[in-house]
Design an enzyme around this catalytic site. Sequence first.
Site, PDB file in Angstrom:
ATOM      1  N   HIS A  13       0.826  -1.209   0.000  1.00 18.79           N
ATOM      2  CA  HIS A  13       0.000   0.000   0.000  1.00 18.79           C
ATOM      3  C   HIS A  13       0.862   1.261   0.000  1.00 18.79           C
ATOM      4  CE1 HIS A  13      -3.220  -2.816   0.805  1.00 18.79           C
ATOM      5  NE2 HIS A  13      -4.064  -1.863   0.467  1.00 18.79           N
ATOM      6  N   LYS A  45      -9.504  -7.632   8.071  1.00 22.19           N
ATOM      7  CA  LYS A  45     -10.206  -7.815   9.337  1.00 22.19           C
ATOM      8  C   LYS A  45     -10.247  -6.502  10.107  1.00 22.19           C
ATOM      9  CE  LYS A  45      -6.603  -8.929  12.563  1.00 22.19           C
ATOM     10  NZ  LYS A  45      -5.706  -9.858  13.191  1.00 22.19           N
TER      11      LYS A  45
END
Lengths: 303, 188
Positions: free
Chosen positions: B35, B99
């Site tokens: 990222h 999550k």
Amino acid sequence: MPGKKSGVDARVLQENLLELIRRTSTQLPSDVVRAVHQGLRREKKGSTGRYALEVIRDNIIMAKDKSQPLCQDTGVIICYADLPDWCPESTFRKAFEKAVIKATKVGYLRQNSVDSITGINSGNNLGPGGPSYHFHPIKGKSLKVRMMLKGGGCENSSIQYSLPDNRIGAGRDLEGVRRCLLDALIQAQGKGCGPGILGVCVGGDRGSGYIAAKETLFRELDEKNENPTLARLENRIMKEGNGLNIGPMGFGGATTLLGVKITHRNRVPASFFVSVAYMCWAFRRNGFMMSGSGRISRWLYES
Amino acid sequence: MLLEAPFTEKKIRALRVGDRVEITGLIYTGRDAVHKYLHDGGKPPVDLTDSIIYHCGPVVVKEKGKWVVKAAGPTTSIREEPYQGPLMEQFGIRAVIGKGGMGPKTLKYCKKVGAVYFHAIGGAAQVLAERVVEVEGVHLAEKFGAPEAIWEFRVEKFPVVVTMDSHGKSLHEQVLKDSTRRFEKLLG
């Protein structure tokens, strides 16, 4: 043979330690499995929280059957060893490190040790500060080894409070501690994989507090605290924590906590720390007792 | 319900918070290093149009010359909050699996570009690894290390729950609000 000199067969020790790592990474202790099943019975049929616990239950079974890591984050490796005369620290260290290298190669452990300055992964889980050892020389005859694998998600959710804490109205007393623990659960939601377990130390300094908080997680979940005041607080936090309705994985539901373990250390008058080691449901701890002949007489946490 | 590739905007927009979805198709892992790399202008080694990014650092080993996934559960997503939304928009990422959920910035982009957040069960590395039927490739492994690499996973019926949809709804926001209200009541 290094084994001959120290009085312990280094190869047998290394094999036993590899088996310890394998079991720790792939099998949950029986007290934790029981707690997961209790949680399942509490959650409403068809709810998302129950669904999460069903997947967790299946995962526990599958990891054991396939002998593969319960969770891909095999975490920081914490190792406590009570060393009798026949097992010097250097011998133990060497054997444990060889076992870690092997365990990483075969996939019981993920490559999880990153140089904090260069960002380079050592590839074998060894490096400055890792594994994290706690050695105690003892007079007894048996070598006692306990280990814990604590993943990053739950380690990041651990938190330390310095009381008083105005934000949550926590003073320097047990009511203040209670407020910290409930706040820790609110903060951890969605980060540490719930339902979780809190290892708590009241007092100590910033370093010793966290170490004691983690150490208290070696106590079994259903073991009652010897200190009646702390036993009462543990029960209260269990009840109130589960009432927060954060639920499994933070999906909402009645099972936010599987256990609370609280210990205490003396503090200096000026300090009052509450250290909270948050543990996820994938609570990997195991251990064994081994005699000088290399035989494992008992696995801890498997009854 | 089933979600099969191609992961088009129409299919994604039809999903709602609470839906239990089984994904079949090709997905890519990507976590912190990836990222940051993309955000800093790095070129993606795969085409991310209509893709699903899985926040996961798997345990993968080579057996008889083939990659085998030993464990592959999700990692905490919130660390990608600064990057996720803009990357969705820039590259056409249609969904992320992770999550813990993500924040308001990502939720805003989900609505804007037509994307969702899928929650996989944290720690369920075996249940999830079993649904990875093939590893089709790996990128940036030498640069970032195996857990941080981009792995191409061919998945079949990969189980997730929609916890943030493209209509502005977030289960995480709801639970946080509800639990905080209960917390405040307990503190009195």
